[in-house]
Scaffold this active site. Sequence first.
Site, mmCIF file in Angstrom:
data_model
loop_
_atom_site.group_PDB
_atom_site.id
_atom_site.type_symbol
_atom_site.label_atom_id
_atom_site.label_comp_id
_atom_site.label_asym_id
_atom_site.label_seq_id
_atom_site.Cartn_x
_atom_site.Cartn_y
_atom_site.Cartn_z
ATOM 1 N N CYS A 1 -7.354 -47.031 -42.313
ATOM 2 C CA CYS A 1 -7.302 -46.265 -41.059
ATOM 3 C C CYS A 1 -6.237 -46.828 -40.126
ATOM 4 C CB CYS A 1 -8.671 -46.288 -40.393
ATOM 5 S SG CYS A 1 -8.734 -45.419 -38.814
ATOM 6 N N CYS B 1 -17.950 -42.358 -37.817
ATOM 7 C CA CYS B 1 -16.717 -42.147 -37.041
ATOM 8 C C CYS B 1 -17.019 -41.218 -35.867
ATOM 9 C CB CYS B 1 -15.634 -41.555 -37.940
ATOM 10 S SG CYS B 1 -13.978 -41.636 -37.265
ATOM 11 N N GLU C 1 -24.318 -23.639 -43.623
ATOM 12 C CA GLU C 1 -23.059 -23.769 -42.900
ATOM 13 C C GLU C 1 -22.987 -22.828 -41.701
ATOM 14 O OE1 GLU C 1 -20.989 -26.060 -43.128
ATOM 15 O OE2 GLU C 1 -21.681 -26.975 -44.989
ATOM 16 N N CYS D 1 -17.489 -48.654 -41.591
ATOM 17 C CA CYS D 1 -16.716 -47.564 -42.190
ATOM 18 C C CYS D 1 -16.165 -47.981 -43.553
ATOM 19 C CB CYS D 1 -15.569 -47.163 -41.264
ATOM 20 S SG CYS D 1 -14.524 -45.855 -41.948
ATOM 21 N N CYS E 1 -16.799 -48.807 -36.614
ATOM 22 C CA CYS E 1 -15.695 -49.107 -37.543
ATOM 23 C C CYS E 1 -16.068 -50.213 -38.528
ATOM 24 C CB CYS E 1 -14.452 -49.500 -36.753
ATOM 25 S SG CYS E 1 -13.810 -48.158 -35.718
#
Length: 490
Positions: free
Chosen positions: A250, A234, A78, A244, A241
């Site tokens: 959404c 995204c 991270e 997705c 889309c």
Amino acid sequence: MKRLRSKGKSCVQTEIVETKNCMVVDNHHHELKSKDEIRSLRKNLIDWYDSNKRNLQWRDLAKHRDPNIRGYSVLVSEIMLQQTQVATVKSYYSRWIEKWPDFTSLSQATLEEVNTLWSGLGYYSRGRRLYEAARKVVFEMDGKMPQKAEQLQKRLPGVGPYTAAAIGSIAFNEPVGLVDGNVIRVITRLCSIGADTSKKSVVDVIWKLANELVDPEKPGDFNQAIMELGATVCAPKSPACQSCPVSSLCRANRRATHYSTGCPTDIEDVPGCSLCLPIDQSWVGTDGVTNYPRKAKKSAAKIARNMVLIVERTAKESASNEYLLWQRPVNGLLANLWEFPSFPSHRWSDDLNESSELTNALDQSKSLLTGRAIERCQYVADVYHQFSHIDQTYGVYRVVVSPCEDADDDVLALPDHYQGFRWLNARQIAEAAVSTAMKKVFRAFTQNVNGSGSRSSSSSLKRKTKSKETGTVSKKQMTLQSFFKSDQTQ
């Protein structure tokens, strides 16, 4: 105080609370409507992630039986992934884990070793903080890192809210949401949040939503799934889309579909709503879901130019060239890294005389190299480098100095807070803790001087030819001798 319901199709679930002095908007329409929708979101997202997740080394280590190894592997990944793409991080992460597989081994390293391995990854303070965190875990926490996000953020250097939540959820199954750039993009589209995402009040709302949406049974998988969705589907400019797994939930997708098919939409923006698209930045039909997120324009980067002196001497032992580097201060930009001597330049455009910068480079060389005769001071090339907030140009100069009877007798006038200097050959420079910018400078130097086959040639460089590989703009060289010659003929 009275409650008024907005009329028409505009955010029909919004309630506006009117008081004597202000109007506050209750933003329930920017949330998923029911528990069923939230359950559907969690299931669809995790199922999609299980089938489509990328094979990344840190994800495997995050399932290690040893909780410290799990936490360490997520911490390293991270921190490396902050402001850096996955493709770049993969090789660095692999080398790091091979060299320092746990907190104990990292705590026994030196900061110089850490900076050397980190070289080229950018944002170098991250490596130092990782090192400091390892030493704190080993020497102050009995080798056991905290397992809750709140304690991780409080006790480990370099660990903010996002990193703490990532470690807590992925390594230790803590049911906390997280927010990074990918998550902001997904949630603003999912919930049609058009307010400026650089504002703390808006980010606070997104954090609240992230914590409400996270799957309490599989928080690590959910958080990785929503980040993976933002990174691979995204996307900022060309979202897929049709691929997705949560497109049916959404609001941005629904609004875009209504626009493209000519159907009336039930999603519009309410004036005064703190989360809707602002009136002066209204919905653009052709932009579709990329209307979200909105954020303020970045301020223009600072423009800077420095002279870099590649000071060259011949080593007695090997007859090879060595180059002078000094070590930057312990704090600030590029802290603790080694670089070629660099000084601010006042030549900001090609309309100004290049010879004035050459004279300045010579003066700086004399001030720096006490007791050394300067045999040559020669302009080589311009090198451009983009920092996050600085458009930096380096004017590169070759400075050849006479051999010294005793290499240990060198005396340098170091700037305040700089830590020391070294003479290194090309191989040693490649292995040292040197920034990407300085590596580009040295690459341009070797290509334009040594690579030409003639170290004194002044005609081997084309004027104004920019190299994509080195970021250089090469110009006709002017040596110190030719400068004084041209000055005498005027």
